[in-house]
Design a protein around this motif. Sequence first.
Motif, mmCIF file in Angstrom:
data_model
loop_
_atom_site.group_PDB
_atom_site.id
_atom_site.type_symbol
_atom_site.label_atom_id
_atom_site.label_comp_id
_atom_site.label_asym_id
_atom_site.label_seq_id
_atom_site.Cartn_x
_atom_site.Cartn_y
_atom_site.Cartn_z
ATOM 1 N N ASN A 1 0.856 -1.071 0.003
ATOM 2 C CA ASN A 1 -0.089 0.059 -0.107
ATOM 3 C C ASN A 1 0.919 1.303 -0.093
ATOM 4 O O ASN A 1 0.329 2.277 0.532
ATOM 5 N N ARG A 2 2.146 1.065 -0.416
ATOM 6 C CA ARG A 2 2.985 2.239 -0.644
ATOM 7 C C ARG A 2 2.476 3.003 -2.128
ATOM 8 O O ARG A 2 3.322 2.952 -3.017
ATOM 9 N N ASN A 3 1.302 3.667 -1.993
ATOM 10 C CA ASN A 3 0.979 4.173 -3.347
ATOM 11 C C ASN A 3 1.761 5.097 -4.187
ATOM 12 O O ASN A 3 1.738 5.407 -5.209
ATOM 13 N N SER A 4 2.077 6.188 -3.102
ATOM 14 C CA SER A 4 2.930 7.218 -3.729
ATOM 15 C C SER A 4 4.204 6.643 -4.291
ATOM 16 O O SER A 4 4.601 7.187 -5.666
ATOM 17 N N TYR A 5 4.865 5.644 -3.769
ATOM 18 C CA TYR A 5 6.119 5.115 -4.278
ATOM 19 C C TYR A 5 5.548 4.320 -5.532
ATOM 20 O O TYR A 5 6.348 4.385 -6.681
ATOM 21 N N ALA A 6 4.611 3.552 -5.497
ATOM 22 C CA ALA A 6 4.219 2.759 -6.835
ATOM 23 C C ALA A 6 3.875 3.831 -7.830
ATOM 24 O O ALA A 6 4.152 3.438 -9.200
ATOM 25 N N LYS A 7 3.196 4.929 -7.721
ATOM 26 C CA LYS A 7 3.082 5.816 -8.821
ATOM 27 C C LYS A 7 4.451 6.416 -9.319
ATOM 28 O O LYS A 7 4.565 6.738 -10.682
ATOM 29 N N ILE A 8 5.345 6.634 -8.564
ATOM 30 C CA ILE A 8 6.667 7.239 -8.828
ATOM 31 C C ILE A 8 7.244 6.218 -10.059
ATOM 32 O O ILE A 8 7.946 6.438 -11.007
ATOM 33 N N ILE A 9 7.354 5.109 -9.314
ATOM 34 C CA ILE A 9 7.927 3.816 -9.931
ATOM 35 C C ILE A 9 7.372 3.696 -11.418
ATOM 36 O O ILE A 9 7.997 3.543 -12.358
ATOM 37 N N GLN A 10 6.071 3.697 -11.534
ATOM 38 C CA GLN A 10 5.368 3.445 -12.778
ATOM 39 C C GLN A 10 5.509 4.554 -13.733
ATOM 40 O O GLN A 10 5.784 4.181 -14.968
ATOM 41 N N ASP A 11 5.752 5.707 -13.284
ATOM 42 C CA ASP A 11 6.012 7.017 -14.189
ATOM 43 C C ASP A 11 7.430 6.802 -14.563
ATOM 44 O O ASP A 11 7.600 7.088 -15.774
ATOM 45 N N TRP A 12 8.373 6.304 -13.705
ATOM 46 C CA TRP A 12 9.698 6.252 -14.142
ATOM 47 C C TRP A 12 9.841 5.009 -15.219
ATOM 48 O O TRP A 12 10.659 5.303 -16.272
ATOM 49 N N LEU A 13 8.936 4.040 -15.181
ATOM 50 C CA LEU A 13 9.267 3.069 -15.892
ATOM 51 C C LEU A 13 8.703 3.205 -17.286
ATOM 52 O O LEU A 13 9.281 2.973 -18.513
ATOM 53 N N ASP A 14 7.550 4.133 -17.377
ATOM 54 C CA ASP A 14 6.875 4.681 -18.488
ATOM 55 C C ASP A 14 7.782 5.569 -19.482
ATOM 56 O O ASP A 14 7.771 5.477 -20.516
ATOM 57 N N VAL A 15 8.961 6.315 -18.589
ATOM 58 C CA VAL A 15 9.826 7.102 -19.401
ATOM 59 C C VAL A 15 10.907 6.180 -19.841
ATOM 60 O O VAL A 15 11.459 6.489 -20.994
ATOM 61 N N LYS A 16 11.388 5.090 -19.033
ATOM 62 C CA LYS A 16 12.329 4.513 -19.491
ATOM 63 C C LYS A 16 11.955 3.315 -20.542
ATOM 64 O O LYS A 16 12.748 2.934 -21.399
ATOM 65 N N ASN A 17 10.833 3.109 -20.536
ATOM 66 C CA ASN A 17 10.196 2.088 -21.578
ATOM 67 C C ASN A 17 8.720 2.351 -22.042
ATOM 68 O O ASN A 17 7.748 1.821 -21.923
ATOM 69 N N PRO A 18 8.660 3.441 -22.832
ATOM 70 C CA PRO A 18 7.682 4.077 -23.430
ATOM 71 C C PRO A 18 6.591 2.875 -24.117
ATOM 72 O O PRO A 18 7.130 2.057 -24.793
#
Length: 236
Positions: free
Chosen positions: A103-120
């Motif tokens: 339930n670390r939602n803020s971290y999950a959102k940051i990680i997902q955004d980072w992945l989207d940038v690295k792997n569009p």
Amino acid sequence: MNTFYAISEEGQEANEFEIPYFGNVMSQNQINASGGSIQINKVFKTATDREYDMKFRKVMYSLKPIYKVPLFLDYHLERYLGNPTEFLSQINYTILPLVERGNRNSYAKIIQDWLDVKNPKSESKSYTISTGDINAPFQIQQDSNYSSQVQKIKQAKESVNELFSLIRKDIEKLDKDIREDFELEMNYAVKQLSKEKDIQPQLLSIGELIKNVGLPIFTGLTSSGIFEMIKPFIVK
């Protein structure tokens, strides 16, 4: 030894993004029950991939402020000696689900955004598929067992909460890392249950954790009737 993450050298202090050196070994409680008494001895074993993942998350959660997380991920990606796509997959399919379970939602959102940038994501395309006679269109009928399954899940919520409450009491004196593993699985199970989804995978994981810790520790759980709920999920 896990090669995905950057670990400090032996004898050197880790920087804020590195996992502190720990010699590839972890401590574990060994339970001995005899003569009506329980003894807990600490033994050391080679660290598993799961324990490396736990240390990686621990360092990430300690970062202040939270917006350093993308820099942290970049740091480990740049030092990974394999194919970068392998590291991205590790973060996407191993770390991100664990973060979401906790339930670390803020971290999950940051990680997902980072992945989207690295792997569009590639542009998605839609297709229309026709099947069957035009006068007898193909239909998908939902399994009639679903309604009864949902009903059972709803009825089980109270029992699941009671089960997790007993487990938390039994493990409150164990190591923090062990408690964290239990909390990850229990929190994710509660989240799945709220969506009326099957929590059998989480119960299997919790059963495995109980076995690893040692059943004699769970005196409150085993003396309760609710024990029958988790008993089939304890790996033999």
